[in-house]
Design an enzyme around this catalytic site. Structure first.
Site, PDB file in Angstrom:
ATOM      1  N   HIS A  17       0.824  -1.213   0.000  1.00 23.10           N
ATOM      2  CA  HIS A  17       0.000   0.000   0.000  1.00 23.10           C
ATOM      3  C   HIS A  17       0.861   1.268   0.000  1.00 23.10           C
ATOM      4  O   HIS A  17       0.496   2.259   0.631  1.00 23.10           O
ATOM      5  CB  HIS A  17      -0.964   0.022   1.205  1.00 23.10           C
ATOM      6  CG  HIS A  17      -2.047  -1.021   1.088  1.00 23.10           C
ATOM      7  ND1 HIS A  17      -3.202  -0.805   0.391  1.00 23.10           N
ATOM      8  CD2 HIS A  17      -2.118  -2.279   1.547  1.00 23.10           C
ATOM      9  CE1 HIS A  17      -3.957  -1.896   0.445  1.00 23.10           C
ATOM     10  NE2 HIS A  17      -3.321  -2.802   1.137  1.00 23.10           N
TER      11      HIS A  17
ATOM     12  N   ASP B 184       2.555   1.952  -3.198  1.00 22.54           N
ATOM     13  CA  ASP B 184       2.885   2.187  -4.615  1.00 22.54           C
ATOM     14  C   ASP B 184       2.060   3.326  -5.215  1.00 22.54           C
ATOM     15  O   ASP B 184       2.301   3.740  -6.336  1.00 22.54           O
ATOM     16  CB  ASP B 184       2.779   0.909  -5.454  1.00 22.54           C
ATOM     17  CG  ASP B 184       1.372   0.359  -5.547  1.00 22.54           C
ATOM     18  OD1 ASP B 184       0.543   0.644  -4.653  1.00 22.54           O
ATOM     19  OD2 ASP B 184       1.092  -0.374  -6.517  1.00 22.54           O
TER      20      ASP B 184
ATOM     21  N   SER C 155     -12.894 -15.945 -21.952  1.00 23.31           N
ATOM     22  CA  SER C 155     -11.895 -16.438 -20.991  1.00 23.31           C
ATOM     23  C   SER C 155     -12.217 -17.875 -20.627  1.00 23.31           C
ATOM     24  O   SER C 155     -13.382 -18.214 -20.375  1.00 23.31           O
ATOM     25  CB  SER C 155     -11.924 -15.570 -19.731  1.00 23.31           C
ATOM     26  OG  SER C 155     -11.237 -16.225 -18.684  1.00 23.31           O
TER      27      SER C 155
ATOM     28  N   GLY D 293      -8.527 -12.994  -7.655  1.00 23.75           N
ATOM     29  CA  GLY D 293      -8.950 -12.373  -6.398  1.00 23.75           C
ATOM     30  C   GLY D 293      -8.244 -12.926  -5.173  1.00 23.75           C
ATOM     31  O   GLY D 293      -8.723 -12.773  -4.062  1.00 23.75           O
ATOM     32  N   ALA D 294      -7.069 -13.559  -5.355  1.00 26.69           N
ATOM     33  CA  ALA D 294      -6.352 -14.152  -4.220  1.00 26.69           C
ATOM     34  C   ALA D 294      -5.229 -13.251  -3.725  1.00 26.69           C
ATOM     35  O   ALA D 294      -4.383 -13.666  -2.951  1.00 26.69           O
ATOM     36  CB  ALA D 294      -5.800 -15.520  -4.608  1.00 26.69           C
ATOM     37  N   GLY D 295      -5.195 -12.014  -4.213  1.00 30.06           N
ATOM     38  CA  GLY D 295      -4.126 -11.108  -3.794  1.00 30.06           C
ATOM     39  C   GLY D 295      -2.827 -11.360  -4.540  1.00 30.06           C
ATOM     40  O   GLY D 295      -1.771 -10.867  -4.150  1.00 30.06           O
TER      41      GLY D 295
ATOM     42  N   SER E 181      -5.282  -9.562 -11.951  1.00 32.59           N
ATOM     43  CA  SER E 181      -5.724  -8.419 -12.760  1.00 32.59           C
ATOM     44  C   SER E 181      -4.550  -7.844 -13.560  1.00 32.59           C
ATOM     45  O   SER E 181      -4.662  -7.641 -14.771  1.00 32.59           O
ATOM     46  CB  SER E 181      -6.374  -7.342 -11.888  1.00 32.59           C
ATOM     47  OG  SER E 181      -5.519  -6.926 -10.850  1.00 32.59           O
TER      48      SER E 181
ATOM     49  N   ASP F  34       1.966  -3.680  -9.413  1.00 33.39           N
ATOM     50  CA  ASP F  34       1.640  -4.990  -9.980  1.00 33.39           C
ATOM     51  C   ASP F  34       1.964  -5.051 -11.459  1.00 33.39           C
ATOM     52  O   ASP F  34       2.519  -6.035 -11.962  1.00 33.39           O
ATOM     53  CB  ASP F  34       0.148  -5.304  -9.777  1.00 33.39           C
ATOM     54  CG  ASP F  34      -0.227  -5.387  -8.310  1.00 33.39           C
ATOM     55  OD1 ASP F  34       0.681  -5.285  -7.460  1.00 33.39           O
ATOM     56  OD2 ASP F  34      -1.423  -5.542  -8.025  1.00 33.39           O
TER      57      ASP F  34
ATOM     58  N   TYR G 234     -10.128  -0.300  -0.193  1.00 35.06           N
ATOM     59  CA  TYR G 234      -8.836   0.080  -0.755  1.00 35.06           C
ATOM     60  C   TYR G 234      -8.819   1.574  -1.063  1.00 35.06           C
ATOM     61  O   TYR G 234      -7.921   2.306  -0.641  1.00 35.06           O
ATOM     62  CB  TYR G 234      -8.580  -0.744  -2.017  1.00 35.06           C
ATOM     63  CG  TYR G 234      -7.256  -0.461  -2.685  1.00 35.06           C
ATOM     64  CD1 TYR G 234      -6.151  -1.264  -2.419  1.00 35.06           C
ATOM     65  CD2 TYR G 234      -7.098   0.603  -3.575  1.00 35.06           C
ATOM     66  CE1 TYR G 234      -4.929  -1.012  -3.025  1.00 35.06           C
ATOM     67  CE2 TYR G 234      -5.889   0.868  -4.178  1.00 35.06           C
ATOM     68  CZ  TYR G 234      -4.812   0.053  -3.907  1.00 35.06           C
ATOM     69  OH  TYR G 234      -3.613   0.310  -4.503  1.00 35.06           O
TER      70      TYR G 234
END
Ligand code: ADP
Ligand code: MG
Length: 376
Positions: free
Chosen positions: A32, A34, A65, A116-118, A122, A166, A218
């Site tokens: 948290h 960046d 997908s 969505g697992a961190g 994305s 990321d 977030y």
């Protein structure tokens, strides 16, 4: 032929023009920060998202997908507007929009990075698309340009105000190294993180609690950090020392203070961690990783009971350091462990979760891997 080319052929009745892939990531330290011009130290996973893309002449973007059971979502490529279309398609289409491409395209996605697992499925998706389009349309963009384009896609087209970490690591990572990234100017240094010969392992514990980062916590925390910058009348949290910040505590409300305190101390932890890594001090490094968790839990308040239990159990059974990673409120934790303790820690975490009636966690071992590439 690449297996995804076969599937593409079945779906769109033509061959893809290009196939590219990009990895997910774990972040060793620097969480948290960046979006605060901070330093971060992520590395790329060996798990990648792969995309196959071809131009079409029907003026439409057709996206599919494997993780969405192969249904095709269609939009008119002349009418791309942020936050339009099916939610998951906004990640790839956002990149097309952000690169200013107005050709019809067929896209097939297959992701190994858990969603969505961190672990940033994305960014893996965005960067695979960006890498493919850069080559297909001969855009000649640098990795920093592509990272910024992918971030713009997520910020504006998806509507998730993420930082630049990321996307940068998914594009710039190299095998065997963690990436020290200065998010202010995207300058990088590759930091060797070759832990296997030392008998160490980086265990990823996916709590299977899935967050939806787009809505809520977030953005609210990011706004708190921006409020601190405004209230203190400084340019960046990077420009103030921990001591000066603490001395000005009375100028901020409690919530704003604690959230910004996390940001400022976390930036310092990253640089301290790099010094320790360069000196080969993995015990000291582990302690800093754990200190980051405590700050994320108590100051930034983005942890959750599952993440705390994963971290506490890993530490109790011998981890050198452990913390939650990613946006928070679920997702994954990392633990730096001795490889010989791996089975013990996994089974203790599993039974601790069972005792609390939490969903059963999943485990991965993460090795620093290469960034995005053209496959075919
Ligand atoms: P994380 O990045 O931690 O995995 P996010 O919520 O930021 O979590 O991103 C996950 C979202 O990205 C998914 O809900 C989906 O909309 C999209 N996504 C990522 N990978 C794929 C994929 N392979 N297929 C379809 N959608 C995907
Ligand atoms: Mg994400």
């Amino acid at each position: 032929m690449h297996p995804l080319a076969n599937k593409f052929q079945e779906l769109f009745a033509s061959a893809p023009d290009i196939i590219a892939s990009a990895p997910g990531r774990v972040n060793l330290i620097g969480e948290h920060v960046d979006f605060l011009d901070g330093f971060v130290l992520p590395f790329a996973l060996s798990d990648v998202t792969t995309v196959a893309i071809a131009k079409n002449s029907i003026g439409k973007i057709r996206t599919s997908s494997v993780q969405r059971k192969g249904a095709i979502s269609i939009v008119d490529c002349a009418a791309l507007t942020p936050k339009s279309g099916e939610a998951w398609t906004r990640y790839p289409i956002g990149v097309i929009w952000s690169l200013g491409i107005d050709s019809g395209l067929d896209i097939l996605i297959d992701g190994q990075v858990p969603l969505g697992a961190g672990l940033s499925s994305s960014a893996a998706l965005e960067c695979a698309v960006a890498t493919a389009l850069n080559e297909l349309f001969d855009l000649g963009l640098s990795l920093s340009d592509l990272a910024r384009a992918a971030q713009r896609a997520e910020n504006i087209y998806v509507g998730m105000p993420c930082g630049i970490m990321d996307q940068s690591v998914s594009l710039m990572a190299t095998e065997g190294n963690a990436l020290l990234l200065d998010t202010k100017d995207l300058s990088i240094e590759q930091i060797p993180f070759d832990i296997a010969p030392l008998g160490l392992e980086l265990l990823v514990i996916d709590t299977q609690v899935h967050h939806a980062l787009v809505d809520g916590g977030y953005a609210e925390r990011r706004a708190s950090c921006e409020k601190a910058i405004a209230d203190l009348n400084i340019n960046s949290l990077r420009d103030i020392s921990v001591a000066d910040f603490v001395a000005r505590k009375s100028e901020l409300d409690e919530k704003t203070y604690l959230r910004a305190f996390h940001g400022i101390t976390e930036m310092k932890r990253v640089l301290d961690a790099v010094t320790l890594l360069k000196a080969g001090d993995f015990v000291g490094f582990g302690e800093i990783v754990t200190a980051a968790h405590i700050s994320l839990r108590d100051n930034y308040t983005v942890s959750c009971p599952e993440l705390n239990l994963a971290v506490d159990t890993a530490l109790k059974f011998g981890a050198l350091g452990s913390r939650m990673i990613g946006g928070g409120f679920g997702g994954s934790a990392i633990a730096l462990i001795k490889a010989k303790d791996s089975d013990l820690i996994k089974s203790e975490v599993k039974s601790a979760f069972m005792k609390e009636r939490f969903k059963s966690p999943r485990f991965f071992s993460a090795l620093p891997s290469a960034g995005a590439r053209i496959i075919d």
